[in-house]
Design an enzyme around this catalytic site. Structure first.
Site, PDB file in Angstrom:
ATOM      1  N   GLY A   1      15.622 -10.522  27.554  1.00 27.40           N
ATOM      2  CA  GLY A   1      15.755  -9.071  27.745  1.00 27.40           C
ATOM      3  C   GLY A   1      14.520  -8.346  27.244  1.00 27.40           C
ATOM      4  O   GLY A   1      13.959  -8.733  26.219  1.00 27.40           O
TER       5      GLY A   1
ATOM      6  N   ARG B   1      14.535 -14.492  33.210  1.00 29.37           N
ATOM      7  CA  ARG B   1      15.394 -15.550  32.679  1.00 29.37           C
ATOM      8  C   ARG B   1      15.245 -16.724  33.650  1.00 29.37           C
ATOM      9  O   ARG B   1      15.333 -16.541  34.854  1.00 29.37           O
ATOM     10  CB  ARG B   1      16.839 -15.070  32.598  1.00 29.37           C
ATOM     11  CG  ARG B   1      16.984 -13.844  31.679  1.00 29.37           C
ATOM     12  CD  ARG B   1      18.408 -13.572  31.316  1.00 29.37           C
ATOM     13  NE  ARG B   1      18.584 -12.206  30.798  1.00 29.37           N
ATOM     14  CZ  ARG B   1      18.590 -11.881  29.510  1.00 29.37           C
ATOM     15  NH1 ARG B   1      18.416 -12.807  28.589  1.00 29.37           N
ATOM     16  NH2 ARG B   1      18.770 -10.637  29.120  1.00 29.37           N
TER      17      ARG B   1
ATOM     18  N   ASP C   1      16.644 -15.207  20.795  1.00 29.33           N
ATOM     19  CA  ASP C   1      16.949 -16.581  20.367  1.00 29.33           C
ATOM     20  C   ASP C   1      16.900 -17.595  21.517  1.00 29.33           C
ATOM     21  O   ASP C   1      16.539 -18.748  21.308  1.00 29.33           O
ATOM     22  CB  ASP C   1      18.268 -16.662  19.589  1.00 29.33           C
ATOM     23  CG  ASP C   1      19.444 -16.128  20.380  1.00 29.33           C
ATOM     24  OD1 ASP C   1      19.228 -15.619  21.498  1.00 29.33           O
ATOM     25  OD2 ASP C   1      20.576 -16.222  19.886  1.00 29.33           O
TER      26      ASP C   1
ATOM     27  N   THR D   1      14.090  -7.979  20.415  1.00 27.95           N
ATOM     28  CA  THR D   1      15.383  -7.704  21.041  1.00 27.95           C
ATOM     29  C   THR D   1      15.957  -6.478  20.350  1.00 27.95           C
ATOM     30  O   THR D   1      15.864  -6.369  19.123  1.00 27.95           O
ATOM     31  CB  THR D   1      16.358  -8.905  20.917  1.00 27.95           C
ATOM     32  OG1 THR D   1      17.690  -8.424  21.138  1.00 27.95           O
ATOM     33  CG2 THR D   1      16.314  -9.569  19.572  1.00 27.95           C
TER      34      THR D   1
ATOM     35  N   ASP E   1      18.861  -5.673  19.694  1.00 21.43           N
ATOM     36  CA  ASP E   1      20.081  -5.886  18.901  1.00 21.43           C
ATOM     37  C   ASP E   1      19.837  -6.200  17.424  1.00 21.43           C
ATOM     38  O   ASP E   1      20.767  -6.152  16.626  1.00 21.43           O
ATOM     39  CB  ASP E   1      20.904  -7.045  19.498  1.00 21.43           C
ATOM     40  CG  ASP E   1      21.579  -6.635  20.792  1.00 21.43           C
ATOM     41  OD1 ASP E   1      21.584  -5.438  21.100  1.00 21.43           O
ATOM     42  OD2 ASP E   1      22.101  -7.525  21.493  1.00 21.43           O
TER      43      ASP E   1
ATOM     44  N   ASP F   1      19.438  -9.078  16.087  1.00 20.37           N
ATOM     45  CA  ASP F   1      20.402 -10.141  15.768  1.00 20.37           C
ATOM     46  C   ASP F   1      19.742 -11.491  15.503  1.00 20.37           C
ATOM     47  O   ASP F   1      20.324 -12.536  15.757  1.00 20.37           O
ATOM     48  CB  ASP F   1      21.437 -10.267  16.906  1.00 20.37           C
ATOM     49  CG  ASP F   1      20.795 -10.584  18.257  1.00 20.37           C
ATOM     50  OD1 ASP F   1      19.549 -10.610  18.331  1.00 20.37           O
ATOM     51  OD2 ASP F   1      21.533 -10.807  19.223  1.00 20.37           O
TER      52      ASP F   1
ATOM     53  N   ARG G   1      26.238  -7.083  21.305  1.00 24.62           N
ATOM     54  CA  ARG G   1      27.297  -8.049  21.647  1.00 24.62           C
ATOM     55  C   ARG G   1      27.769  -8.800  20.413  1.00 24.62           C
ATOM     56  O   ARG G   1      28.936  -9.034  20.217  1.00 24.62           O
ATOM     57  CB  ARG G   1      26.786  -9.064  22.687  1.00 24.62           C
ATOM     58  CG  ARG G   1      26.915  -8.590  24.111  1.00 24.62           C
ATOM     59  CD  ARG G   1      26.147  -9.505  25.011  1.00 24.62           C
ATOM     60  NE  ARG G   1      24.765  -9.605  24.555  1.00 24.62           N
ATOM     61  CZ  ARG G   1      23.766 -10.150  25.230  1.00 24.62           C
ATOM     62  NH1 ARG G   1      24.002 -10.697  26.379  1.00 24.62           N
ATOM     63  NH2 ARG G   1      22.548 -10.183  24.759  1.00 24.62           N
TER      64      ARG G   1
ATOM     65  N   LYS H   1      38.712  18.821  10.769  1.00 25.34           N
ATOM     66  CA  LYS H   1      37.686  18.467  11.763  1.00 25.34           C
ATOM     67  C   LYS H   1      38.203  18.784  13.158  1.00 25.34           C
ATOM     68  O   LYS H   1      39.334  18.441  13.500  1.00 25.34           O
ATOM     69  CB  LYS H   1      37.364  16.977  11.691  1.00 25.34           C
ATOM     70  CG  LYS H   1      36.310  16.650  10.679  1.00 25.34           C
ATOM     71  CD  LYS H   1      35.794  15.239  10.870  1.00 25.34           C
ATOM     72  CE  LYS H   1      34.922  14.844   9.686  1.00 25.34           C
ATOM     73  NZ  LYS H   1      34.439  13.483   9.758  1.00 25.34           N
TER      74      LYS H   1
HETATM   75  P1  ATP Z   1      17.908 -11.562  24.639  1.00 28.31           P
HETATM   76  O1  ATP Z   1      18.239 -11.540  23.155  1.00 28.31           O
HETATM   77  O2  ATP Z   1      17.403 -10.270  25.102  1.00 28.31           O
HETATM   78  O3  ATP Z   1      19.011 -12.123  25.496  1.00 28.31           O
HETATM   79  P2  ATP Z   1      16.693 -14.136  24.812  1.00 28.31           P
HETATM   80  O4  ATP Z   1      15.330 -14.650  24.555  1.00 28.31           O
HETATM   81  O5  ATP Z   1      17.795 -14.662  23.933  1.00 28.31           O
HETATM   82  O6  ATP Z   1      16.635 -12.560  24.785  1.00 28.31           O
HETATM   83  P3  ATP Z   1      17.718 -15.662  27.054  1.00 28.31           P
HETATM   84  O7  ATP Z   1      17.958 -15.276  28.475  1.00 28.31           O
HETATM   85  O8  ATP Z   1      18.851 -16.217  26.279  1.00 28.31           O
HETATM   86  O9  ATP Z   1      17.072 -14.393  26.349  1.00 28.31           O
HETATM   87  O10 ATP Z   1      16.528 -16.744  27.032  1.00 28.31           O
HETATM   88  C1  ATP Z   1      15.321 -16.496  27.710  1.00 28.31           C
HETATM   89  C2  ATP Z   1      14.881 -17.745  28.429  1.00 28.31           C
HETATM   90  O11 ATP Z   1      14.642 -18.796  27.477  1.00 28.31           O
HETATM   91  C3  ATP Z   1      15.906 -18.347  29.387  1.00 28.31           C
HETATM   92  O12 ATP Z   1      15.899 -17.707  30.639  1.00 28.31           O
HETATM   93  C4  ATP Z   1      15.414 -19.781  29.494  1.00 28.31           C
HETATM   94  O13 ATP Z   1      14.331 -19.907  30.396  1.00 28.31           O
HETATM   95  C5  ATP Z   1      14.915 -20.051  28.068  1.00 28.31           C
HETATM   96  N1  ATP Z   1      15.980 -20.739  27.341  1.00 28.31           N
HETATM   97  C6  ATP Z   1      17.105 -20.215  26.797  1.00 28.31           C
HETATM   98  N2  ATP Z   1      17.882 -21.169  26.262  1.00 28.31           N
HETATM   99  C7  ATP Z   1      17.262 -22.345  26.482  1.00 28.31           C
HETATM  100  C8  ATP Z   1      17.557 -23.711  26.212  1.00 28.31           C
HETATM  101  N3  ATP Z   1      18.675 -24.056  25.579  1.00 28.31           N
HETATM  102  N4  ATP Z   1      16.659 -24.648  26.591  1.00 28.31           N
HETATM  103  C9  ATP Z   1      15.518 -24.306  27.216  1.00 28.31           C
HETATM  104  N5  ATP Z   1      15.182 -23.042  27.537  1.00 28.31           N
HETATM  105  C10 ATP Z   1      16.030 -22.069  27.182  1.00 28.31           C
END
Ligand code: ATP
Length: 328
Positions: free
Chosen positions: A15, A76, A107, A130, A132, A134, A176, A218
């Site tokens: 994101g 993604r 993450d 991010t 959030d 988090d 979330r 209030k």
């Molecule tokens: P946000 O907190 O905004 O969701 P994020 O980095 O957690 O950000 P994700 O969509 O979960 O967003 O992960 C981004 C990309 O990282 C995924 O589209 C994928 O390409 C890669 N990725 C996520 N999990 C894995 C995994 N277990 N193994 C390999 N690549 C991964």
């Protein structure tokens, strides 16, 4: 610095968050400062597999520190979750002589980075971005402060109309798994009640608090609800439930949605992005890998990516206490 790295790639993934552009800029300028080449990777891991690259220099990143989103685009990618996908990405890196990566994201992005780094012995450093907030191991993630200010601004505007009509407003904010946006914006905007994913107090507590505040005089109230809160009801069902159990309330619902992700980054996020971007390049040049660059009590720190991914991001219970006291 023991410098065997000659070219660093930088990408944004997952994101988008305000401050990503400022972080890219800091990475590119730090590379320039240390005489290392820098390559921008478009569309996150998807672009990495496709070789969607552009050489960047200090001048390529002018006029972006103030812009929301990410000029490198984010994506993604399901394919990167497979070994074959990551092999394809590695082939693109070797073809383009890229020795190391800075990955900016959440993450999921870090999880992909850890696999990739282990499989191909490639130095990778992460920057937490991010809205959030988090991710554990850092006090703040990029975009969180900007999102908070956006939310408070929106709630202030809603409050104007709430108080003009003696209304009760339910406002849904992002979060979330983490209630940081809800708790902080709720306190900052003077909310009556705040519902967050980390607590399951049930809706009775909220009803009780609304009854009390009505009795204390209030006339209008704001309830801030994090999207992942645990009552088992969505925000419209929550509003209906309160309407059924409390008389004389004119209830409205507002879901803030994606406006929380957009907008110019706050000064805090720009400074944070600059510190983390410089920290990321310096970590790579020091020979570090599989670490996230985070902030701990004002200090830039290097935290193992596995800790950032697996650690539990804790919410500040003191904030709940302050919220309860200041909303009487
Ligand atoms: P946000 O907190 O905004 O969701 P994020 O980095 O957690 O950000 P994700 O969509 O979960 O967003 O992960 C981004 C990309 O990282 C995924 O589209 C994928 O390409 C890669 N990725 C996520 N999990 C894995 C995994 N277990 N193994 C390999 N690549 C991964």
């Amino acid at each position: 610095m023991a410098n065997t790295i000659k070219k660093i790639g930088v990408l944004t993934s997952g994101g988008d968050a305000p401050g990503m552009n400022a972080a890219i800029r800091a990475v590119v300028r730090a590379c320039s400062f240390y005489n290392v080449d820098c390559v921008g990777v478009y569309r996150g891991y998807q672009g990495l597999m496709e070789g969607d690259f552009e050489e960047l220099n200090a001048r390529s990143v002018r006029n972006i520190i103030n812009k929301g989103g990410t000029f490198l685009k984010s994506a993604r990618s399901m394919e990167f979750k497979t070994v074959e996908g990551r092999k394809r990405a590695y082939e693109q890196l070797t073809k383009n002589n890229i020795d190391a990566l800075v990955v900016i994201g959440g993450d999921g992005t870090f999880t992909g980075g850890v696999y990739f780094s282990k499989e191909f012995d490639l130095p990778i450093v992460g920057i937490p971005a991010t809205i959030d907030n988090d991710i554990s191991g850092t006090d703040f993630t990029l975009g969180y402060d900007t999102a908070l200010n956006t939310v408070v601004d929106a709630i202030d505007k809603i409050r104007d109309t709430a108080s003009s009509h003696n209304r009760l407003f339910f406002i849904e904010v992002m979060g979330r798994d983490a209630g940081d946006i809800a708790l902080n914006s709720g306190i900052g905007a003077g909310a009556e009640e705040i519902l967050i994913p980390e607590e399951d107090e049930g809706v009775e507590r909220m009803l009780e608090s609304l009854r009390k505040s009505k009795m204390s005089g209030k006339l209008s109230s704001i309830i801030v609800v994090a999207e992942g809160e645990k009552s088992g009801k969505n925000i419209f069902q929550l509003a209906e439930y309160v309407e059924e159990h409390l008389e004389d309330y004119d209830i409205r619902v507002s879901v803030l949605g994606h406006i929380q992700r957009g907008g110019r980054p706050s000064c805090f996020d720009r400074v944070l992005a600059s510190k983390l971007g410089v920290g990321a390049v310096e970590a790579l040049l020091d020979g570090d890998s599989k670490v996230m660059i985070g902030l701990n009590h004002q200090h830039v720190v290097r935290v193992p990516l596995t800790v950032a991914i697996n650690g539990e991001a804790k919410y500040d219970k003191e904030l709940r206490r302050v919220a309860d006291i200041t909303s009487v």
